[in-house]
Design a protein around this motif. Structure first.
Motif, PDB file in Angstrom:
ATOM      1  N   MET A   1       0.848  -1.202   0.000  1.00 30.07           N
ATOM      2  CA  MET A   1       0.000   0.000   0.000  1.00 30.07           C
ATOM      3  C   MET A   1       0.881   1.248   0.000  1.00 30.07           C
ATOM      4  O   MET A   1       1.846   1.332   0.758  1.00 30.07           O
ATOM      5  CB  MET A   1      -0.834  -0.024   1.289  1.00 30.07           C
ATOM      6  CG  MET A   1      -1.816   1.098   1.342  1.00 30.07           C
ATOM      7  SD  MET A   1      -2.648   1.185   2.957  1.00 30.07           S
ATOM      8  CE  MET A   1      -3.242  -0.460   3.193  1.00 30.07           C
ATOM      9  N   SER A   2       0.601   2.194  -0.882  1.00 31.66           N
ATOM     10  CA  SER A   2       1.416   3.414  -0.875  1.00 31.66           C
ATOM     11  C   SER A   2       0.950   4.302   0.269  1.00 31.66           C
ATOM     12  O   SER A   2      -0.174   4.185   0.758  1.00 31.66           O
ATOM     13  CB  SER A   2       1.261   4.160  -2.194  1.00 31.66           C
ATOM     14  OG  SER A   2       0.205   5.084  -2.094  1.00 31.66           O
ATOM     15  N   ALA A   3       1.847   5.197   0.663  1.00 33.31           N
ATOM     16  CA  ALA A   3       1.514   6.056   1.804  1.00 33.31           C
ATOM     17  C   ALA A   3       0.306   6.942   1.516  1.00 33.31           C
ATOM     18  O   ALA A   3      -0.416   7.340   2.422  1.00 33.31           O
ATOM     19  CB  ALA A   3       2.717   6.910   2.183  1.00 33.31           C
ATOM     20  N   VAL A   4       0.074   7.247   0.225  1.00 30.27           N
ATOM     21  CA  VAL A   4      -1.075   8.114  -0.107  1.00 30.27           C
ATOM     22  C   VAL A   4      -2.386   7.414   0.255  1.00 30.27           C
ATOM     23  O   VAL A   4      -3.377   8.047   0.609  1.00 30.27           O
ATOM     24  CB  VAL A   4      -1.024   8.520  -1.592  1.00 30.27           C
ATOM     25  CG1 VAL A   4      -2.254   9.291  -2.005  1.00 30.27           C
ATOM     26  CG2 VAL A   4       0.224   9.347  -1.871  1.00 30.27           C
ATOM     27  N   GLU A  23      -2.433  20.511   5.751  1.00 29.80           N
ATOM     28  CA  GLU A  23      -2.758  21.030   4.410  1.00 29.80           C
ATOM     29  C   GLU A  23      -1.850  20.404   3.351  1.00 29.80           C
ATOM     30  O   GLU A  23      -2.308  20.036   2.260  1.00 29.80           O
ATOM     31  CB  GLU A  23      -2.578  22.552   4.387  1.00 29.80           C
ATOM     32  CG  GLU A  23      -3.608  23.285   5.221  1.00 29.80           C
ATOM     33  CD  GLU A  23      -3.199  24.734   5.484  1.00 29.80           C
ATOM     34  OE1 GLU A  23      -4.001  25.476   6.047  1.00 29.80           O
ATOM     35  OE2 GLU A  23      -2.053  25.120   5.146  1.00 29.80           O
ATOM     36  N   ALA A  24      -0.571  20.272   3.700  1.00 29.06           N
ATOM     37  CA  ALA A  24       0.374  19.714   2.713  1.00 29.06           C
ATOM     38  C   ALA A  24       0.051  18.253   2.411  1.00 29.06           C
ATOM     39  O   ALA A  24       0.215  17.794   1.275  1.00 29.06           O
ATOM     40  CB  ALA A  24       1.804  19.860   3.232  1.00 29.06           C
ATOM     41  N   LEU A  25      -0.418  17.516   3.426  1.00 30.02           N
ATOM     42  CA  LEU A  25      -0.809  16.118   3.174  1.00 30.02           C
ATOM     43  C   LEU A  25      -1.942  16.072   2.157  1.00 30.02           C
ATOM     44  O   LEU A  25      -1.913  15.289   1.203  1.00 30.02           O
ATOM     45  CB  LEU A  25      -1.259  15.456   4.483  1.00 30.02           C
ATOM     46  CG  LEU A  25      -0.169  15.149   5.503  1.00 30.02           C
ATOM     47  CD1 LEU A  25      -0.786  14.757   6.848  1.00 30.02           C
ATOM     48  CD2 LEU A  25       0.746  14.021   5.008  1.00 30.02           C
ATOM     49  N   MET A 319       6.430  12.117   4.434  1.00 32.53           N
ATOM     50  CA  MET A 319       5.566  11.078   5.000  1.00 32.53           C
ATOM     51  C   MET A 319       4.882  10.283   3.897  1.00 32.53           C
ATOM     52  O   MET A 319       4.589   9.096   4.059  1.00 32.53           O
ATOM     53  CB  MET A 319       4.480  11.715   5.892  1.00 32.53           C
ATOM     54  CG  MET A 319       4.996  12.204   7.221  1.00 32.53           C
ATOM     55  SD  MET A 319       3.731  13.137   8.114  1.00 32.53           S
ATOM     56  CE  MET A 319       2.978  11.852   9.088  1.00 32.53           C
ATOM     57  N   LEU A 320       4.604  10.962   2.808  1.00 35.70           N
ATOM     58  CA  LEU A 320       3.878  10.295   1.714  1.00 35.70           C
ATOM     59  C   LEU A 320       4.828   9.669   0.696  1.00 35.70           C
ATOM     60  O   LEU A 320       4.395   8.917  -0.174  1.00 35.70           O
ATOM     61  CB  LEU A 320       2.958  11.300   1.016  1.00 35.70           C
ATOM     62  CG  LEU A 320       1.886  11.953   1.901  1.00 35.70           C
ATOM     63  CD1 LEU A 320       1.038  12.917   1.081  1.00 35.70           C
ATOM     64  CD2 LEU A 320       0.994  10.900   2.557  1.00 35.70           C
ATOM     65  N   ALA A 321       6.112  10.011   0.803  1.00 39.67           N
ATOM     66  CA  ALA A 321       7.077   9.496  -0.182  1.00 39.67           C
ATOM     67  C   ALA A 321       7.557   8.104   0.240  1.00 39.67           C
ATOM     68  O   ALA A 321       7.437   7.719   1.405  1.00 39.67           O
ATOM     69  CB  ALA A 321       8.260  10.445  -0.279  1.00 39.67           C
TER      70      ALA A 321
END
Ligand SMILES: Cc1cc2nc3c(=O)[nH]c(=O)nc-3n(C[C@H](O)[C@H](O)[C@H](O)COP(=O)(O)OP(=O)(O)OC[C@H]3O[C@@H](n4cnc5c(N)ncnc54)[C@H](O)[C@@H]3O)c2cc1C
Length: 442
Positions: A1-4, A23-25, A319-321
């Motif tokens: 599962m990707s972090a997104v 907001e950035a997330l 965090m999402l990368a």
């Protein structure tokens, strides 16, 4: 599962960094559940106006709420502190015993006002300024027109408070262990310019002064007892001794954390006691102590508004990368302050600076731009009402251009430079300190 597609992200610390991180997330495509935990009962608000417009009475404390720049679609858990972290089970526990699971955690718990270490810190009439409630309480106390205000600490917040109190027509004494205000932040040469402005504004500045305790009369603060036995009468005291962090819950979970911050790697991932980053925990803002690539490997916290915004956005993207796509966070510190009718703006780090040159304007006119050098390199610039020149130095500071700076063409006259006059390292016995919004940890 990707972090997104991550099932849950929790942010602890519902203030500037927490909001900008959330907001950035969302801006980066995260659509999963997001919970924002804050121990204050308020939605994120802005702190810089608290020691300026709110004290002056130009803005109500409740009007400082930060706008949401993107809809964060979060579940807000306000008025609840996070009190425990279980890294193995990936949960955090709140003060009301709620347990929140997380896949990724962003810690943005900031800092709190360092309390006065001596006796009498809790007396009625002794104030600090960190949060909205502090500023509202102080504002109402100032509106009662205390006869003598004493400010302990000549850092940025102490000076701003002194300026507001004088604007309100109050009698103000400001004490500091150093020879000038802002000595640790900007050095004594520039600090002298602030001392002159303070004097002109009617503040009684007492250098080399160490407060030992506060004493009361009729249950309320009445005077400060000094280390040399002297005393200063005061019916309202503002303690402005800088900031510290409450990171015990993080340290108990095995992270490298203490009153100086939560240690992170360059990608803003929290470091564990085993010396490796926890890939599920990130930090940003005043709490984060990280090896800024612009300053070698030294760990530093930066307690400025601009860093809280940029670092939170950077940490959110990391965090999402993927694990192999973690980017280092390089940041050139910058801050502003308004006091005594001057707008101070600074960029870079004055830490360890051994030279200073006034490159535009003059200290006598009160409008100038000073550039700081360390070991022959340009490391910082500070403007007093000369901000238009500041951007020209940003790239020079970022790349460590030679000091003294090259201003113009080849026929430039030599630039005079001096010692900036930073005081000797702080003694453990100092009871009055400056508010530095940047700390360095070797
Ligand atoms: C009075 C004042 C004036 C300032 N003026 C300037 C200025 O002029 N220019 C400038 O550049 N910077 C200024 N700053 C600094 C700037 O405001 C800070 O750098 C910025 O607020 C940091 O944001 P943050 O989100 O990291 O931390 P904070 O703003 O400190 O927010 C952290 C939040 O986390 C909460 N929290 C803490 N622990 C927990 C927990 N365990 N569980 C849940 N919540 C928790 C805190 O209560 C707080 O709400 C000023 C600061 C102050 C206090």
């Amino acid at each position: 599962m990707s972090a997104v597609d991550d099932p849950s992200i929790v942010i602890v610390g519902a203030s500037l960094a927490g909001l900008r991180g959330a907001e950035a997330l969302r801006d980066s495509g995260y659509t999963g559940p997001l919970t924002i935990v804050g121990d204050e009962p308020y939605r994120p608000y802005d702190r810089p106006p608290l020691s300026k417009h709110v004290l002056a009475g130009d803005l109500r404390a409740e009007a400082t709420e930060l706008p949401q720049l993107t809809a964060v679609r979060a579940q807000w858990r306000l008025g609840q502190a996070a009190v425990a972290l279980d890294r193995a089970g990936r949960t955090i526990r709140l003060a009301d015993d709620t347990v929140l699971p997380y896949r990724s955690l962003l810690v943005t718990t900031g800092a709190r006002a360092r309390p006065f270490p001596g006796a009498g810190a809790g007396l009625p009439g002794v104030h600090t300024i960190r949060g909205r409630d502090d500023a509202a309480a102080l504002r109402s106390a100032l509106a009662e027109k205390p006869r003598r205000v004493l400010i302990v600490g000549g850092g940025l917040i102490g000076c701003e408070a002194a300026s507001c109190c004088r604007d309100l027509g109050l009698s103000v004494t400001l004490v500091d262990p150093n020879p000038t205000p802002l000595a640790r932040v900007l050095g004594m040469l520039v600090g002298n310019s602030v001392a002159v402005r303070m004097k002109d504004a009617g503040v009684s500045f007492r250098p080399h002064t160490h407060v030992k305790a506060f004493e009361s009369r009729n249950g309320k603060v009445a005077r400060a007892r000094l280390e040399d036995g002297g005393e200063i009468e005061a019916d309202l005291v503002i303690v402005a001794l800088g900031a510290e962090r409450d990171a015990r819950w993080l340290a108990k979970a095995g992270l490298l954390a203490d009153g100086g911050g939560l240690t992170c790697d360059a990608a803003c991932r929290a470091m564990t006691g085993e010396g490796a980053p926890d890939p599920h925990i990130y930090a940003a803002g005043d709490i984060a102590r990280w090896p800024n690539p612009l300053f070698g490997d030294r760990l530093r916290t930066v307690e400025h508004w601009g860093n809280a915004v940029e670092q939170a956005r950077h940490a959110a993207r990391n965090m999402l990368a993927g694990r192999d796509d973690q980017k280092a966070y390089a940041h050139l510190p910058a801050f502003w302050s308004s006091q005594f009718d001057v707008n101070i703006k600074a960029i870079g780090s004055t830490e360890g600076a051994d030279k200073i040159a006034i490159v535009h304007g003059s200290r006598t006119s009160g409008r100038f731009l000073a550039v700081y050098g360390r070991a022959g390199r340009t490391v910082a610039a500070v403007s007093f009402d000369e901000a238009r020149w500041l951007p020209a130095y940003e790239s020079q500071i970022a790349c460590g251009a030679p000091f003294p700076p090259i201003l113009d063409a080849t026929d430039q006259a030599p630039i005079d430079h001096f010692s900036p006059g930073f005081p000797a390292p702080r003694l453990a016995s100092e009871s009055a300190d400056t508010t530095e919004r940047e700390s360095i940890h070797a």
